[in-house]
Design an enzyme around this catalytic site. Structure first.
Site, PDB file in Angstrom:
ATOM      1  N   GLY A  46       0.839  -1.191   0.000  1.00  0.00           N
ATOM      2  CA  GLY A  46       0.000   0.000   0.000  1.00  0.00           C
ATOM      3  C   GLY A  46       0.874   1.241   0.000  1.00  0.00           C
ATOM      4  O   GLY A  46       1.997   1.209   0.520  1.00  0.00           O
ATOM      5  N   GLN A  51       2.968   9.913   0.880  1.00  0.00           N
ATOM      6  CA  GLN A  51       4.235   9.178   1.017  1.00  0.00           C
ATOM      7  C   GLN A  51       5.159   9.405  -0.180  1.00  0.00           C
ATOM      8  O   GLN A  51       6.323   9.025  -0.135  1.00  0.00           O
ATOM      9  CB  GLN A  51       3.972   7.676   1.175  1.00  0.00           C
ATOM     10  CG  GLN A  51       3.355   7.321   2.514  1.00  0.00           C
ATOM     11  CD  GLN A  51       3.232   5.816   2.642  1.00  0.00           C
ATOM     12  OE1 GLN A  51       2.274   5.228   2.157  1.00  0.00           O
ATOM     13  NE2 GLN A  51       4.208   5.178   3.275  1.00  0.00           N
ATOM     14  N   CYS A  92       5.683  -0.017   7.342  1.00  0.00           N
ATOM     15  CA  CYS A  92       5.363   1.164   6.545  1.00  0.00           C
ATOM     16  C   CYS A  92       6.586   1.558   5.735  1.00  0.00           C
ATOM     17  O   CYS A  92       7.687   1.615   6.284  1.00  0.00           O
ATOM     18  CB  CYS A  92       4.955   2.299   7.484  1.00  0.00           C
ATOM     19  SG  CYS A  92       4.498   3.807   6.620  1.00  0.00           S
ATOM     20  N   LEU A  93       6.398   1.849   4.455  1.00  0.00           N
ATOM     21  CA  LEU A  93       7.538   2.235   3.612  1.00  0.00           C
ATOM     22  C   LEU A  93       8.161   3.550   4.070  1.00  0.00           C
ATOM     23  O   LEU A  93       9.325   3.812   3.782  1.00  0.00           O
ATOM     24  CB  LEU A  93       7.110   2.340   2.144  1.00  0.00           C
ATOM     25  CG  LEU A  93       6.657   1.026   1.488  1.00  0.00           C
ATOM     26  CD1 LEU A  93       6.210   1.268   0.056  1.00  0.00           C
ATOM     27  CD2 LEU A  93       7.763  -0.016   1.531  1.00  0.00           C
ATOM     28  N   HIS A 134      -4.761   1.605   7.216  1.00  0.00           N
ATOM     29  CA  HIS A 134      -3.420   2.176   7.378  1.00  0.00           C
ATOM     30  C   HIS A 134      -3.200   3.337   6.390  1.00  0.00           C
ATOM     31  O   HIS A 134      -2.699   4.400   6.776  1.00  0.00           O
ATOM     32  CB  HIS A 134      -2.392   1.043   7.151  1.00  0.00           C
ATOM     33  CG  HIS A 134      -0.961   1.449   7.180  1.00  0.00           C
ATOM     34  ND1 HIS A 134      -0.079   0.970   8.135  1.00  0.00           N
ATOM     35  CD2 HIS A 134      -0.226   2.275   6.384  1.00  0.00           C
ATOM     36  CE1 HIS A 134       1.124   1.489   7.907  1.00  0.00           C
ATOM     37  NE2 HIS A 134       1.068   2.279   6.849  1.00  0.00           N
ATOM     38  N   GLU A 135      -3.606   3.129   5.126  1.00  0.00           N
ATOM     39  CA  GLU A 135      -3.394   4.178   4.115  1.00  0.00           C
ATOM     40  C   GLU A 135      -4.283   5.387   4.388  1.00  0.00           C
ATOM     41  O   GLU A 135      -3.864   6.533   4.186  1.00  0.00           O
ATOM     42  CB  GLU A 135      -3.651   3.637   2.703  1.00  0.00           C
ATOM     43  CG  GLU A 135      -2.755   2.471   2.290  1.00  0.00           C
ATOM     44  CD  GLU A 135      -1.278   2.689   2.568  1.00  0.00           C
ATOM     45  OE1 GLU A 135      -0.806   3.836   2.497  1.00  0.00           O
ATOM     46  OE2 GLU A 135      -0.592   1.702   2.879  1.00  0.00           O
ATOM     47  N   HIS A 138      -2.692   7.579   6.774  1.00  0.00           N
ATOM     48  CA  HIS A 138      -1.695   8.445   6.134  1.00  0.00           C
ATOM     49  C   HIS A 138      -2.360   9.692   5.554  1.00  0.00           C
ATOM     50  O   HIS A 138      -1.862  10.809   5.704  1.00  0.00           O
ATOM     51  CB  HIS A 138      -0.989   7.720   4.986  1.00  0.00           C
ATOM     52  CG  HIS A 138       0.168   6.874   5.406  1.00  0.00           C
ATOM     53  ND1 HIS A 138       1.240   7.377   6.109  1.00  0.00           N
ATOM     54  CD2 HIS A 138       0.441   5.566   5.202  1.00  0.00           C
ATOM     55  CE1 HIS A 138       2.115   6.401   6.324  1.00  0.00           C
ATOM     56  NE2 HIS A 138       1.660   5.290   5.789  1.00  0.00           N
TER      57      HIS A 138
HETATM   58 ZN    ZN Z   1       2.461   3.414   5.810  1.00  0.00          ZN
END
Ligand code: ZN
Length: 183
Positions: A46, A51, A92-93, A134-135, A138
């Site tokens: 995701g 991000q 998380c990236l 989660h997204e 963000h």
């Molecule tokens: Zn994340």
């Protein structure tokens, strides 16, 4: 298509609430296809627009094993939560090497626009619901570690400092969280 740098904690754009998309322009289409390429390259399941340094309210995800079920989710809103609160490990990236168990409701009913501009509603649970929640966090300017218990949160501080200072490496292109950080 292009692989974009992933913005790392604690870049200010990751704390910004994103802005709903007014028109699904060519620019938005190009952004989402670049985001998918960036996510598959990392690899991740995701990726939210902020991000990659953009302020649009959209994210991409794909939880399939073969990476051939991309979902582009524009202007998402959660209509309903359902199911039990469930603990699941998240990463998380934007937070390389930080993982922890987060408690969230198992299921959601999600309303959004697809890339063709169609209004969609999806009822999802399990991993897909987890990724979507989660997204959406963000897109509201929130990291998963902010949902941890105080004890677990405190335990992540050392790692967060390392990420912010650029010490924790990632195997994909990144934009450091702090201007003072060195690559
Ligand atoms: Zn994340």
């Amino acid at each position: 298509m292009a692989i974009l740098p992933v913005y790392l904690y604690d870049h200010p754009v990751l704390k910004k609430k994103t802005i709903p998309v007014q028109e699904i322009s060519d620019e938005i289409k190009e952004l989402t296809s670049n985001m998918l390429e960036t996510m598959y390259n990392a690899p991740g399941i995701g990726l939210a627009a902020n991000q990659v340094g953009e302020t649009h309210r959209l994210f991409v995800c794909d939880i399939s094993e073969d990476g051939n079920e991309p979902l582009i989710v524009i202007n998402p809103s959660i209509k309903e939560f359902f199911g039990d609160d469930t603990e699941m490990e998240e990463g998380c990236l934007s937070l390389p090497n930080l993982r922890d168990n987060v408690i969230r409701p198992d299921g959601i009913v999600l309303e959004f626009l697809d890339i063709e501009g169609n209004q969609r509603e999806m009822k999802v649970d399990g991993l897909l619901s987890r990724v979507m929640q989660h997204e959406i966090d963000h897109l509201e300017g929130m990291y998963f570690f902010e949902r941890l218990s105080p004890v677990r949160k405190a335990r992540s501080y050392a790692m967060l400092k390392r990420i912010a200072r650029g010490i924790e490496g990632a195997e994909y292109p990144v934009e450091p969280g702090s201007r003072k950080a060195t690559r």
